[in-house]
Design a protein around this motif. Structure first.
Motif, short mmCIF file in Angstrom:
data_model
loop_
_atom_site.label_atom_id
_atom_site.label_comp_id
_atom_site.label_asym_id
_atom_site.label_seq_id
_atom_site.Cartn_x
_atom_site.Cartn_y
_atom_site.Cartn_z
N VAL A 259 -35.60 -178.49 -64.34
CA VAL A 259 -34.32 -178.39 -65.24
C VAL A 259 -33.30 -179.19 -64.46
O VAL A 259 -33.13 -178.89 -63.24
N ARG B 244 -29.64 -180.11 -63.55
CA ARG B 244 -28.45 -179.58 -63.44
C ARG B 244 -27.36 -180.71 -62.79
O ARG B 244 -27.38 -181.50 -62.07
N THR C 256 -25.89 -177.23 -66.98
CA THR C 256 -27.16 -177.65 -67.50
C THR C 256 -27.21 -178.75 -68.16
O THR C 256 -26.37 -178.73 -69.44
N ILE D 189 -26.82 -170.21 -68.40
CA ILE D 189 -28.16 -169.81 -68.63
C ILE D 189 -28.27 -168.09 -68.64
O ILE D 189 -27.44 -167.72 -68.29
N CYS E 150 -31.35 -171.98 -71.65
CA CYS E 150 -30.15 -172.80 -71.08
C CYS E 150 -29.17 -173.31 -72.40
O CYS E 150 -29.83 -173.86 -73.33
N SER F 169 -21.81 -170.57 -73.11
CA SER F 169 -22.31 -170.15 -71.69
C SER F 169 -22.01 -168.82 -71.46
O SER F 169 -22.50 -168.27 -70.09
#
Length: 435
Positions: free
Chosen positions: A210, A212, A217, A401, A427, A433
């Protein structure tokens, strides 16, 4: 009664289907589903207390067959025939187990040839005759134990008293060092890699990183493998790497990963009410849609208006989850920097990131990240079956997340300690968010 061909160190099946060592759990289930009416009374056994330590088992009691899967890799590692009277078996086209041909010592030696002297288990009074990738187990009375040193064939039995095979196991490797631990795991046996015959032209995932950028993300990097070819046109495993970035169009994702296993259109978004923009934004009549990649353990959500990636869902595929067996496990690695405390800000120290994987315990993740204390309770139910026997899961938000968590209880000597496993990672783009 099933009539099956046995191939040592490889498979058990017919000319139309076969259970192959190393095949994924979902592929075995697909075979069973295709043989409805032929294979009956199937049971799936797993541990909801310690799913990573106890093997997953598909039991077919009416056929006397048991398929044992590694709990981490979720690939087939042992094929066991534990009731020889319920199935007919042949090797190289010749029957060695059937109502007309009992699997005696002489019949096994005639069908499979000579091998090393077997091993005697005095506790179970069982004699094991081992070939490469194959073992036969004979019940032997303890009075014959002193004479077994030169092999099972050297023992002298009364007329008509020669033992027959009570259990057969197929496994990968030359030796079978199977022992059962107290919690039900099979020790000493490992699952082989997914065989090329089970690729079926699909992509499979080795690892998902993943990506970041500080507290945001940006996408995922997928380390994949599929079936390729050598210069001699022999099939071989081929590795490749692909990236999926937020904001990419559906054409870009299809070009990178190929056609999805399924396209799913969202009829409604039950999580939208938790967004601060839910009442301010105008939503078009079109529906957002998912690209479902089952063999990657991945869902990609596209915005109906812009046709761009706005959500990624990574599945851990634990037994007992509502979507178990639909996806392969996504081997993701998610580095998340925890929020800096007041003391860290004073001395200008950034704490090391917390790495979340498909095997992370939620209490460890929550202790390091301190996510939202009150989770959103998620209770799935299909349109045709409104009951969910596996119960609710809990969704915790942190930065951009969402962690979906399944609660379970481990019973200790004097108290109950609540443990939980991360079931999926969601994500989002920045505007989502705070869901």
């Amino acid at each position: 009664m099933l009539e099956l061909e046995l191939v040592p160190e490889r498979s058990l099946g017919t000319e139309h289907w076969e259970f192959v060592l190393g095949m994924h759990f979902s592929q075995s289930v697909a075979i069973i589903q295709s043989q409805v009416g032929v294979i009956r009374g199937v049971q799936v056994l797993y541990s909801d207390v310690n799913p990573l330590a106890v093997d997953i088992v598909i039991n077919m009691p009416q056929d006397g067959i048991r398929l044992i899967f590694d709990p981490v890799a979720q690939r087939l590692k042992i094929i066991e025939v534990y009731n020889m009277k319920l199935v007919k078996l042949k090797y190289c086209g010749a029957w060695f187990n059937s109502p007309e041909v009992p699997p005696s010592i002489e019949q096994v030696e005639h069908s499979f040839g000579a091998t090393h002297p077997g091993l005697y288990d005095s506790e179970r009074q069982m004699f094991a005759l081992n070939f490469r990738g194959l073992s036969f187990y004979f019940p032997i009375d303890s009075k014959f134990e002193p004479g077994y040193a030169h092999g099972l064939g050297s023992l002298q039995f009364p007329n008509g008293a020669s033992p027959v095979v009570s259990r057969t196991t197929i496994y990968h490797g030359a030796h079978h060092s199977q022992t059962n631990s107290s919690d039900g795991a099979v020790i000493g046996v490992t699952a082989p890699e997914l065989p090329l015959s089970c690729y079926y032209s699909h992509l499979y995932l080795s690892r998902c990183d993943v990506l970041r950028d500080r507290h945001r993300t940006t996408g995922i990097r997928l380390h994949l493998y599929t079936e390729g070819a050598t210069r001699t046109l022999e099939p071989a495993r081929k590795g490749l790497t692909r990236c999926i970035i937020f904001g990419e169009r559906c054409q870009d994702v299809a070009r990178a990963l190929g056609a999805p296993s399924r396209v799913f259109y969202k009829a409604e978004d039950k999580m939208r009410i938790h967004s601060p923009q839910a009442r301010r934004r105008h939503y078009a009549a079109k529906s957002d849609y998912f690209f479902n990649y089952f063999t990657l353990g991945l869902d990609v959500l596209f915005d109906a208006r812009t046709q761009k990636v706005k959500k990624l869902v990574l599945h851990t595929n634990y037994p007992g989850h509502y979507n178990f067996n639909m996806y392969h496990r996504c081997e993701f690695h998610l580095p998340v920097p925890p929020e800096r405390s007041a003391s860290d800000k004073l001395i200008d120290v950034s704490p090391p990131p917390v790495v979340v994987s498909a095997y992370s315990r939620w209490e460890q993740v929550a202790g390091a990240l301190r996510p939202a204390e009150r989770p959103v309770v998620l209770n799935r139910a299909s349109s045709t079956n409104t009951t969910n026997p596996f119960g609710s899961t809990f969704c915790y938000g942190y930065q951009d997340i969402i962690f979906e968590v399944c609660q379970s209880f481990l019973l200790y000597t004097h108290y109950n300690q609540r443990r939980a496993l991360v079931l999926s990672i969601l994500c989002f783009r920045a505007e989502w968010s705070r869901v």
